[in-house]
Motif scaffolding. Structure first.
Motif, mmCIF file in Angstrom:
data_model
loop_
_atom_site.group_PDB
_atom_site.id
_atom_site.type_symbol
_atom_site.label_atom_id
_atom_site.label_comp_id
_atom_site.label_asym_id
_atom_site.label_seq_id
_atom_site.Cartn_x
_atom_site.Cartn_y
_atom_site.Cartn_z
ATOM 1 N N MET A 108 1.017 -1.171 -0.286
ATOM 2 C CA MET A 108 0.051 -0.022 -0.101
ATOM 3 C C MET A 108 0.711 0.903 0.415
ATOM 4 S SD MET A 108 -3.002 1.166 3.034
ATOM 5 C CE MET A 108 -4.190 -0.437 2.150
ATOM 6 N N SER A 109 0.070 2.148 -0.347
ATOM 7 C CA SER A 109 1.521 3.482 -0.873
ATOM 8 C C SER A 109 0.921 4.363 0.696
ATOM 9 C CB SER A 109 0.294 4.497 -1.880
ATOM 10 O OG SER A 109 -0.264 4.817 -1.675
ATOM 11 N N GLU A 110 1.682 5.230 1.178
ATOM 12 C CA GLU A 110 1.474 5.487 2.243
ATOM 13 C C GLU A 110 0.045 6.769 2.000
ATOM 14 O OE1 GLU A 110 2.410 6.945 6.350
ATOM 15 O OE2 GLU A 110 3.005 5.606 5.021
ATOM 16 N N GLN A 114 -2.646 6.287 5.371
ATOM 17 C CA GLN A 114 -3.280 7.671 6.392
ATOM 18 C C GLN A 114 -4.688 7.625 5.489
ATOM 19 O OE1 GLN A 114 -1.705 8.606 8.564
ATOM 20 N NE2 GLN A 114 0.072 7.652 7.680
ATOM 21 N N LEU A 115 -5.251 7.630 4.843
ATOM 22 C CA LEU A 115 -6.721 7.696 3.877
ATOM 23 C C LEU A 115 -7.566 6.179 4.666
ATOM 24 C CD1 LEU A 115 -6.909 9.211 0.791
ATOM 25 C CD2 LEU A 115 -7.728 10.179 2.703
ATOM 26 N N VAL A 116 -6.895 4.932 5.075
ATOM 27 C CA VAL A 116 -7.256 3.997 5.444
ATOM 28 C C VAL A 116 -7.710 4.176 6.346
ATOM 29 C CG1 VAL A 116 -7.008 1.719 5.693
ATOM 30 C CG2 VAL A 116 -7.250 3.240 3.249
ATOM 31 N N LYS A 117 -6.774 5.237 7.892
ATOM 32 C CA LYS A 117 -6.470 5.341 9.024
ATOM 33 C C LYS A 117 -7.369 6.142 9.251
ATOM 34 C CE LYS A 117 -2.275 6.203 9.826
ATOM 35 N NZ LYS A 117 -1.326 6.941 11.089
ATOM 36 N N ILE A 122 -9.342 0.269 9.475
ATOM 37 C CA ILE A 122 -8.613 -0.847 10.338
ATOM 38 C C ILE A 122 -8.878 -1.003 12.035
ATOM 39 C CG2 ILE A 122 -6.698 -1.003 8.146
ATOM 40 C CD1 ILE A 122 -4.693 0.975 10.361
ATOM 41 N N PRO A 123 -8.936 -1.630 11.985
ATOM 42 C CA PRO A 123 -8.846 -1.487 13.867
ATOM 43 C C PRO A 123 -8.389 -0.639 14.739
ATOM 44 C CG PRO A 123 -8.613 -4.350 13.165
ATOM 45 C CD PRO A 123 -8.454 -2.355 12.196
ATOM 46 N N VAL A 131 3.983 -1.851 9.188
ATOM 47 C CA VAL A 131 4.691 -1.953 7.633
ATOM 48 C C VAL A 131 4.161 -1.996 6.032
ATOM 49 C CG1 VAL A 131 7.181 -3.752 6.444
ATOM 50 C CG2 VAL A 131 6.456 -3.397 9.159
ATOM 51 N N ILE A 132 4.354 -1.339 5.879
ATOM 52 C CA ILE A 132 3.545 -0.710 4.670
ATOM 53 C C ILE A 132 5.087 -0.186 3.280
ATOM 54 C CG2 ILE A 132 2.060 0.880 3.249
ATOM 55 C CD1 ILE A 132 1.033 -0.503 5.744
#
Length: 206
Positions: A108-110, A114-117, A122-123, A131-132
């Motif tokens: 995954m790109s950084e 960050q958008l996913v978070k 994600i939990p 580790v990305i």
């Protein structure tokens, strides 16, 4: 096999259904789903390794497909807004964190991460390591990424469990001495039960 001490989870296909989201975005813009997905997958490694930005991918995508309407946000943000979590695997992580160290190991790109978070895809727990690929410059199934993750947690290979939806990544982890399990995105309930069943062999009360 040593007792499992740390469990690494992939994100896409395990914690969230990003492929369905991508297909939804394609339909919203009147673009054939399979052609769109094939095009995305042909560039995914470059995006995940950080050699192709999402902005540049958006330019390539629009040049090829000429979307009928403009994206409400940029391509990546529009994509992420369509993603839904896989609730069963989220529930599993919240359960496992009481007994194991839990980490993230994902291509995954950084900026994607960050958008996913930010979107709570994600939990929200303390991860022993995140580790990305986009930050390391290496992607699964390359050994470098697995070695980096192992060194981050200072744990022996056979004390690690890796959960991923792609067979090649699962087999790669096994070749590096890790335990691994292939997650079935289309049947997450059975996958979670199988993981829990195998971990019960360690006499952990899950």
């Amino acid at each position: 096999m040593q007792k499992i001490k740390c469990i690494f989870f992939d994100i896409g296909g395990v914690l969230m259904d990003h492929i369905t989201a991508f297909n939804t975005l394609s339909r919203q813009h009147n673009i054939p789903e399979q052609e769109s997905l094939t095009f995305f997958r042909s560039h995914a490694d470059d995006i995940d390794s950080g050699t192709l930005t999402w902005a540049n991918f958006e330019e390539l995508y629009c040049e090829k497909f000429h979307p009928s309407i403009h994206f409400k946000l940029n391509f990546l943000e529009s994509f992420v807004r369509n993603i839904r979590i896989i609730q069963q695997s989220h529930d599993l992580i919240y359960e496992l964190k009481e007994h194991y160290n839990v980490g993230i190991l994902s291509n995954m790109s950084e900026d994607f991460f960050q958008l996913v978070k930010e979107q709570n895809l994600i939990p929200n727990i303390h991860y022993i390591a995140v580790v990305i690929s986009g930050t390391i410059g290496s992607i699964k199934p390359e050994k470098k990424l697995f070695e980096y993750a192992q060194n981050k947690v200072n744990t022996l290979p056979d004390e690690l469990l890796f959960i991923d939806d792609k067979e090649m990544n699962v087999k790669a982890a096994q070749s590096y001495g890790w335990n691994s399990y292939q997650f079935n995105t289309t049947n997450p309930t059975d996958s979670v039960e199988m993981i829990k069943r195998n971990l019960r062999l360690e006499n952990v009360n899950l």
